[in-house]
Design an enzyme around this catalytic site. Structure first.
Site, PDB file in Angstrom:
ATOM      1  N   LYS A   1       0.800  -1.359   0.121  1.00 35.78           N
ATOM      2  CA  LYS A   1      -0.230   0.207  -0.232  1.00 35.78           C
ATOM      3  C   LYS A   1       0.525   0.866   0.122  1.00 35.78           C
ATOM      4  CE  LYS A   1      -4.039  -2.338   2.242  1.00 35.78           C
ATOM      5  NZ  LYS A   1      -5.176  -2.194   3.196  1.00 35.78           N
TER       6      LYS A   1
ATOM      7  N   PHE B   1     -16.175   3.068   6.329  1.00 34.29           N
ATOM      8  CA  PHE B   1     -14.676   3.757   5.919  1.00 34.29           C
ATOM      9  C   PHE B   1     -14.105   2.854   4.839  1.00 34.29           C
ATOM     10  CE2 PHE B   1     -14.525  -1.404   7.361  1.00 34.29           C
ATOM     11  CZ  PHE B   1     -14.271  -1.876   6.098  1.00 34.29           C
TER      12      PHE B   1
ATOM     13  N   ARG C   1      -1.754 -14.685   4.864  1.00 32.08           N
ATOM     14  CA  ARG C   1      -3.035 -13.983   5.691  1.00 32.08           C
ATOM     15  C   ARG C   1      -1.841 -14.175   6.730  1.00 32.08           C
ATOM     16  NH1 ARG C   1      -7.143 -11.350   4.223  1.00 32.08           N
ATOM     17  NH2 ARG C   1      -8.069 -11.608   6.083  1.00 32.08           N
TER      18      ARG C   1
ATOM     19  N   THR D   1      -5.205  -7.581  10.444  1.00 28.59           N
ATOM     20  CA  THR D   1      -5.846  -5.937   9.488  1.00 28.59           C
ATOM     21  C   THR D   1      -5.391  -4.626  10.714  1.00 28.59           C
ATOM     22  OG1 THR D   1      -7.631  -7.675   8.740  1.00 28.59           O
ATOM     23  CG2 THR D   1      -7.743  -4.627   8.798  1.00 28.59           C
TER      24      THR D   1
ATOM     25  N   ARG E   1       2.636  -6.944   9.487  1.00 27.07           N
ATOM     26  CA  ARG E   1       2.081  -5.420   9.782  1.00 27.07           C
ATOM     27  C   ARG E   1       2.446  -5.245  11.257  1.00 27.07           C
ATOM     28  NH1 ARG E   1      -3.477  -7.846   7.333  1.00 27.07           N
ATOM     29  NH2 ARG E   1      -4.078  -6.271   5.547  1.00 27.07           N
TER      30      ARG E   1
ATOM     31  N   HIS F   1      -2.278  -5.311   1.320  1.00 26.81           N
ATOM     32  CA  HIS F   1      -3.496  -6.161   1.597  1.00 26.81           C
ATOM     33  C   HIS F   1      -3.102  -7.621   1.223  1.00 26.81           C
ATOM     34  CE1 HIS F   1      -7.448  -7.325   0.115  1.00 26.81           C
ATOM     35  NE2 HIS F   1      -6.657  -7.386  -0.999  1.00 26.81           N
TER      36      HIS F   1
HETATM   37  P1  CMP Z   1      -7.654  -4.744   3.509  1.00 28.58           P
HETATM   38  O1  CMP Z   1      -6.145  -5.920   4.099  1.00 28.58           O
HETATM   39  O2  CMP Z   1      -6.904  -3.944   2.264  1.00 28.58           O
HETATM   40  O3  CMP Z   1      -8.811  -4.559   2.951  1.00 28.58           O
HETATM   41  C1  CMP Z   1     -10.148  -3.757   3.582  1.00 28.58           C
HETATM   42  C2  CMP Z   1      -9.490  -2.364   3.774  1.00 28.58           C
HETATM   43  O4  CMP Z   1      -9.743  -1.594   4.247  1.00 28.58           O
HETATM   44  C3  CMP Z   1      -8.469  -2.847   4.787  1.00 28.58           C
HETATM   45  O5  CMP Z   1      -7.074  -3.915   5.071  1.00 28.58           O
HETATM   46  C4  CMP Z   1      -8.086  -2.112   6.326  1.00 28.58           C
HETATM   47  O6  CMP Z   1      -6.950  -1.324   5.601  1.00 28.58           O
HETATM   48  C5  CMP Z   1      -9.644  -0.761   6.000  1.00 28.58           C
HETATM   49  N1  CMP Z   1     -10.232  -0.559   6.870  1.00 28.58           N
HETATM   50  C6  CMP Z   1     -10.567   0.505   7.124  1.00 28.58           C
HETATM   51  N2  CMP Z   1     -11.035   0.161   8.302  1.00 28.58           N
HETATM   52  C7  CMP Z   1     -11.202  -0.744   8.742  1.00 28.58           C
HETATM   53  C8  CMP Z   1     -12.244  -1.635   9.259  1.00 28.58           C
HETATM   54  N3  CMP Z   1     -12.656  -0.747  10.630  1.00 28.58           N
HETATM   55  N4  CMP Z   1     -12.645  -2.932   9.201  1.00 28.58           N
HETATM   56  C9  CMP Z   1     -11.711  -3.206   8.651  1.00 28.58           C
HETATM   57  N5  CMP Z   1     -10.893  -2.907   7.780  1.00 28.58           N
HETATM   58  C10 CMP Z   1     -11.082  -1.455   7.658  1.00 28.58           C
END
Ligand code: CMP
Length: 138
Positions: free
Chosen positions: A9, A57, A85, A91, A102, A115
């Site tokens: 990202k 979001f 993953r 996340t 992460r 991601h």
């Molecule tokens: P990603 O794996 O790219 O998939 C969706 C993205 O939304 C996640 O990583 C986060 O970077 C972003 N995001 C922002 N807010 C939230 C949230 N509350 N829950 C989950 N993902 C979120």
């Protein structure tokens, strides 16, 4: 061999972390089979994250993904989707295990550096969203 899709990202690209993240990917036994560095447009980011379009979001996420270049990747190994993953970590970096990408590199829930596809059907969609068959060289 299972394939998965990943994005490095904008926050990680901006901090010159492409090499460190690719090193973790290859060091964990994945073979990179497609890769490109691009600047996403808003419609492209919205289409990619369409499953989240009703989430609060969505607007911030899709705008953030267009703030700078990203690296799009396809890589493979046995059980690649789950393994990637696990290597990424939770996340929200605050919840991520020690030694995950992460935990080590992400800034916050939005700027979480990487991601990864979460299942076979999403991996198939995400790979084909960005790469044609001729760009994937196993
Ligand atoms: P990603 O794996 O790219 O998939 C969706 C993205 O939304 C996640 O990583 C986060 O970077 C972003 N995001 C922002 N807010 C939230 C949230 N509350 N829950 C989950 N993902 C979120």
């Amino acid at each position: 061999m299972e394939k998965t899709f990943a994005i490095i990202k904008p926050d990680a690209v901006e901090r010159n972390l492409i090499g460190k993240i690719l090193e973790r990917i290859e060091g964990n036994g994945f073979r990179i089979v497609a890769m490109k560095r691009v600047l996403l447009t808003l419609p492209i980011a919205q289409g990619f994250y369409h499953v989240h379009k009703e989430r609060p979001f969505f607007k911030d996420l899709t705008e953030y993904m267009c703030t700078g270049p990203v690296v799009l990747l396809v890589f493979e190994k046995e059980g690649a989707i789950k393994a990637w993953r696990e290597l990424m970590g939770a996340t929200n970096p605050a919840d991520a295990d020690a030694g995950t990408i992460r935990k080590d590199f992400a800034i916050d829930l939005e700027k979480n550096s990487v991601h990864g596809s979460d299942a076979r059907d999403t991996a198939a969609f995400e790979i084909s969203y960005f790469f044609s068959q001729t760009e994937i060289l196993s």
